[in-house]
Design an enzyme around this catalytic site. Sequence first.
Site, PDB file in Angstrom:
ATOM      1  N   ASP A  88       0.783  -1.234   0.000  1.00  0.00           N
ATOM      2  CA  ASP A  88       0.000   0.000   0.000  1.00  0.00           C
ATOM      3  C   ASP A  88       0.817   1.287   0.000  1.00  0.00           C
ATOM      4  O   ASP A  88       0.266   2.362   0.081  1.00  0.00           O
ATOM      5  CB  ASP A  88      -0.992   0.056   1.174  1.00  0.00           C
TER       6      ASP A  88
ATOM      7  N   PRO B 158       7.085  -7.789  -4.275  1.00  0.00           N
ATOM      8  CA  PRO B 158       6.015  -7.455  -3.343  1.00  0.00           C
ATOM      9  C   PRO B 158       6.508  -6.950  -2.006  1.00  0.00           C
ATOM     10  O   PRO B 158       7.670  -7.118  -1.646  1.00  0.00           O
ATOM     11  CB  PRO B 158       5.316  -8.792  -3.157  1.00  0.00           C
TER      12      PRO B 158
ATOM     13  N   HIS C 144       5.167  -7.754   1.085  1.00  0.00           N
ATOM     14  CA  HIS C 144       4.928  -8.544   2.291  1.00  0.00           C
ATOM     15  C   HIS C 144       6.172  -8.758   3.104  1.00  0.00           C
ATOM     16  O   HIS C 144       7.233  -8.972   2.565  1.00  0.00           O
ATOM     17  CB  HIS C 144       4.487  -9.954   1.921  1.00  0.00           C
TER      18      HIS C 144
ATOM     19  N   LYS D  61       2.915   9.655  -2.103  1.00  0.00           N
ATOM     20  CA  LYS D  61       1.702  10.195  -1.477  1.00  0.00           C
ATOM     21  C   LYS D  61       1.945  11.591  -0.894  1.00  0.00           C
ATOM     22  O   LYS D  61       1.390  11.949   0.149  1.00  0.00           O
ATOM     23  CB  LYS D  61       1.163   9.233  -0.402  1.00  0.00           C
TER      24      LYS D  61
ATOM     25  N   SER E 278      46.695   5.638   5.003  1.00  0.00           N
ATOM     26  CA  SER E 278      46.069   4.824   3.938  1.00  0.00           C
ATOM     27  C   SER E 278      45.523   5.694   2.800  1.00  0.00           C
ATOM     28  O   SER E 278      44.314   5.815   2.641  1.00  0.00           O
ATOM     29  CB  SER E 278      44.974   3.928   4.516  1.00  0.00           C
TER      30      SER E 278
HETATM   31  N1  LIG Z   1      -3.257   9.811  -2.308  1.00  0.00           N
HETATM   32  C1  LIG Z   1      -2.422   8.975  -2.900  1.00  0.00           C
HETATM   33  N2  LIG Z   1      -2.736   7.677  -2.942  1.00  0.00           N
HETATM   34  C2  LIG Z   1      -1.884   6.826  -3.563  1.00  0.00           C
HETATM   35  C3  LIG Z   1      -0.688   7.296  -4.148  1.00  0.00           C
HETATM   36  N3  LIG Z   1      -0.046   6.234  -4.696  1.00  0.00           N
HETATM   37  C4  LIG Z   1      -0.829   5.139  -4.449  1.00  0.00           C
HETATM   38  N4  LIG Z   1      -1.949   5.514  -3.755  1.00  0.00           N
HETATM   39  C5  LIG Z   1      -3.025   4.644  -3.292  1.00  0.00           C
HETATM   40  O1  LIG Z   1      -2.518   3.747  -2.314  1.00  0.00           O
HETATM   41  C6  LIG Z   1      -3.156   2.473  -2.430  1.00  0.00           C
HETATM   42  C7  LIG Z   1      -2.120   1.377  -2.619  1.00  0.00           C
HETATM   43  O2  LIG Z   1      -1.480   1.532  -3.885  1.00  0.00           O
HETATM   44  P1  LIG Z   1      -0.810   0.316  -4.624  1.00  0.00           P
HETATM   45  O3  LIG Z   1      -0.124   0.899  -5.787  1.00  0.00           O
HETATM   46  O4  LIG Z   1      -1.773  -0.774  -4.847  1.00  0.00           O
HETATM   47  O5  LIG Z   1       0.233  -0.114  -3.506  1.00  0.00           O
HETATM   48  P2  LIG Z   1       1.293  -1.312  -3.473  1.00  0.00           P
HETATM   49  O6  LIG Z   1       0.716  -2.282  -2.498  1.00  0.00           O
HETATM   50  O7  LIG Z   1       2.530  -0.674  -2.943  1.00  0.00           O
HETATM   51  O8  LIG Z   1       1.439  -1.838  -4.847  1.00  0.00           O
HETATM   52  C8  LIG Z   1      -4.118   2.581  -3.585  1.00  0.00           C
HETATM   53  O9  LIG Z   1      -5.387   2.860  -3.081  1.00  0.00           O
HETATM   54  C9  LIG Z   1      -3.566   3.757  -4.388  1.00  0.00           C
HETATM   55  O10 LIG Z   1      -4.538   4.392  -5.142  1.00  0.00           O
HETATM   56  C10 LIG Z   1      -0.394   8.700  -4.092  1.00  0.00           C
HETATM   57  O11 LIG Z   1       0.623   9.189  -4.576  1.00  0.00           O
HETATM   58  N5  LIG Z   1      -1.280   9.486  -3.446  1.00  0.00           N
END
Ligand SMILES: Nc1nc2c(ncn2[C@@H]2O[C@H](COP(=O)(O)OP(=O)(O)O)[C@@H](O)[C@H]2O)c(=O)[nH]1
Lengths: 655, 306
Positions: A28, A104, A106, A158, A562
């Site tokens: 996420d 991934p 995890h 984010k 050195s």
């Molecule tokens: N607000 C915001 N949400 C983001 C951003 N990047 C990813 N998300 C959200 O974070 C969540 C997880 O993203 P995902 O790409 O599936 O994460 P992963 O598990 O790292 O692959 C999703 O709901 C995305 O839409 C960002 O730059 N800003």
Amino acid sequence: MFVPPPANPEAGSGAADLLRITTAGSVDDGKSTLLGRLLVETRSVLADQLAAVTEASRRRGHARPDLALLTDGLRAEREQGITIDVAYRAFATPRRAFLVADTPGHVQYTRNMVTGASTASLAIVLVDARRGVQTQSRRHAFVASLLGIRHLVFAVNKMDLVDYAEAAFTAVADEAAAFAARLGVPDVAVIPVSALHGDNVAERSPEMLWYGGATLLHHLEHVSVGGDRNPVDFRFPVQLALRPDAGFRGFAGTVASGAIRAGERVAVLPSGVETSVRAVYESGREVAEARAGDVVVITLADEVDVARGDLLVRDQNRPLVGTSLEAMVCWMDDRPLAVGRRYVLRQTTRETPAHVTAVVYRVDVDTLHRAPTTTLSLNDIGRVRIETASPVSFDAYRDNAATGAFVLVDADTNATVAAGMVRGGAAMVGRADVRSPATAGPDTQAPGTPRRSEAPVSPDVVRDAPGVTRAEREARQGHRGGVVWLTGPPGAGKSAVAREAERRLFARGATVLVLDGDDLRHGLSGDLGFAPRDRRENVRRAGEVAHLLVETGAVVLCSFVSPSRADRAAVRARFAPGDFAEALVTARPETLRARDPKGLYARAAAGEIADLTGVGAPYESPETPDLVLDTDALSLDAAVEAVLAHLAARGCVPD
Amino acid sequence: MSAAAGAAPRRSHLRALEAEAVHILREVAAQFERPVLLFSGGKDSIVMVELARRAFAPGPIPFPLLHVDTGHNFPETLAFRDWLVGQTGATLHVTSVEDAIRRGVVQEESGPEASRNSLQTAVLLDALASLRADAALGGGRRDEEKARAKERIFSHRDRTGQWDPRNQRPELWNLYNGRIAPGEHVRVFPLSNWTELDVWLYIRAERIAVPTLYLAHDRETVDRRGTLLAVTDHLTLLPGETAAPRRVRFRTVGDVTCTGAVESTAATLDAVVAEVAGAVQTERGGRHDDRRSEAAMEDRKRAGYF
Ligand SMILES: Nc1nc2c(ncn2[C@@H]2O[C@H](COP(=O)(O)OP(=O)(O)O)[C@@H](O)[C@H]2O)c(=O)[nH]1
């Protein structure tokens, strides 16, 4: 019927190179979204794929296409909404083609990160701007450094959720940079992005005008990545012998490192038989030279015995050959490692039965601490000793990934159960060729490339596994062993800092010793002068002594001018990353001359010493020291405390 | 910057992909007793044959080619296949779906939209078993479809020819684990890391001959829900469908009954490269049967399809 060969064969084949990347991040953090964004921005996603994703997103009630779906492949994963395995993606810009191993987030999938990192030159670690550098990000960065990746990018994602605030970014960026410095990764970039909205991915963000650096894509396109292969040490693992007719006998393979030309002398390992190269062929055509990465066929001047799994090397530049080695391994199987069990070791093109004789320790990848253990389970990383049934020719992974990497295969299930990186093993293994240190000098060494880390050893010396382990010693004394290597020009204050640090550590109950250049030159190195070769040998001996002491659990403070970067790199290569830190002790030239505690600068000025470092002989500053102690700016007390703080962070100071 | 002084210059990306593929082909020759190279007559398998020629020159290609003949071929494909086999001196085995239907190994789907793709799987496995093949080289690429992106270069198949995407062997560096139990085999994909554009750039740069189907030509086609199918003896028009001449080219050449053409004026390799570089559809987007469901490819792969 057929397309005629075109008139213009070269057009557009492009000088663009290929950059292999691995990505990792906690679940996420937005890794899939970022990758999807990169694909979209480089127009690597085609209309029907985007349409399918838009449709799938709509069915799930998302207002806009969920770009993460572009890279989340298997249905099972889609149901869980997470990525579970390593997926490979390609995208390209006119400057560069990129291959991404997407792994991934995890906790339990360290093995996938290791897999993705094994072929990559650059790692992108995702960090959520709101949460900072989490355990998982540290783990990813550690795995990348373990696998020898020299280029790290922290994508602080984010940013939209922290109002694109500079302060939020700076806090995370500092944390990331500090952690990367501990790992010794030489090139680190931190970039604020929003994968969701595209800020600073391909286009500069209008929301973050305070950020003056490159966008992520610009950075990926322009980061200068040297050849991935060691250009110095010629290594050619024979894949197969080609004998189309009685008149031709050639050996096919990929040049793992270095280069060779027709006429040059080579040795066949492990047999050690010497001959020379008759000719080199590429796609059936004779060529002048075979270089690292080339896929060629080599013919030899003599009818010597050569088979798959043999290694051709220069007769004057040989790897280690032996049946014992020490390695870091990542365990990849549900069934834990069993000491004594039969595995198959696959290294270069060679396969040989092998067993693990001892597990030395397990690394806690979150704290980088080591704990003694007797086994490794799925996703564990640790150090082991391995015995092979037949001799293997290898280099330390750090110097030559192509000959230092191996996998273990379970002989019963045929599953690949471990990925391994040879740490060296000079201590355990006899060298195929035995040369005195003076002639073993790596004269062909390119400046700045770490030399082979193995010290020369006497022939036929195979040491027994030590009885009392370092971990036991450390446990008894209550702190870890480790080295701080203080380097810098004469008069910078190395010895003063080292002596005072030693005093304070001793007072706190640590086992500690200063190794000082002057002391060493009165005894162990009494036979050496100050020519570059002698300096190198002096540094090598100091490194070896420090290495022995660290194995007893001691903290060793090494105070040596050195001046050669390569010599210091060779010493560093003898140690696990967490065991060794380089501290640059420095001061302005005027200060050095004014201090001149031993009158050396005065004598150099008077022409009595021709090769004083910093005057008549060069001093090569570390590019990425772990500590910089500027003794113009710092008091002795502050400099010493900086050393102690660094040691404390590594667990080298008793509580 | 940290690039070590004296480091080898970086090779162009086509050279890097070529070297990787050659290395893999040689690993297959060295690690297996009876490998076969699956030859469809398409551009990917043509490139594979060229890479195999380079990998083993001046020797011959040390394994046979295997063509699974659906009986629904473009005549150009078969003619090209025979020409190429003559050129390289390779051994060719042909196994025919029609024959397998007659022998009762498989049963033909019925109806105007019947596809032989599912049959192909069974026929292929049957042929691999009768050749006692322990490795089958395919031209699959990871950019073709999402499911492929996760597949290993050495992809292990169990005794029934099944792929288990959740239990793949880790694959590290260039150390490929080809160890298998008797009766199992490995699918090997040397072009895994290539894209469609890379294949075309390589064909152009290396002057590799390909069938004219890949260049724009005039042909009777019918538009079936967005897929342009060639009008041949094997195609039954559905009620309301009409054939029309169009200027088209194919991006893949497979079973004529389900391989879609694209409208195109790209009559030279340069034009094809330009078109692919700016393409808006994946090449599999022209494959009628992939549209059946979003996860169609994955289901077929699990069952052993290429
Ligand atoms: N607000 C915001 N949400 C983001 C951003 N990047 C990813 N998300 C959200 O974070 C969540 C997880 O993203 P995902 O790409 O599936 O994460 P992963 O598990 O790292 O692959 C999703 O709901 C995305 O839409 C960002 O730059 N800003």
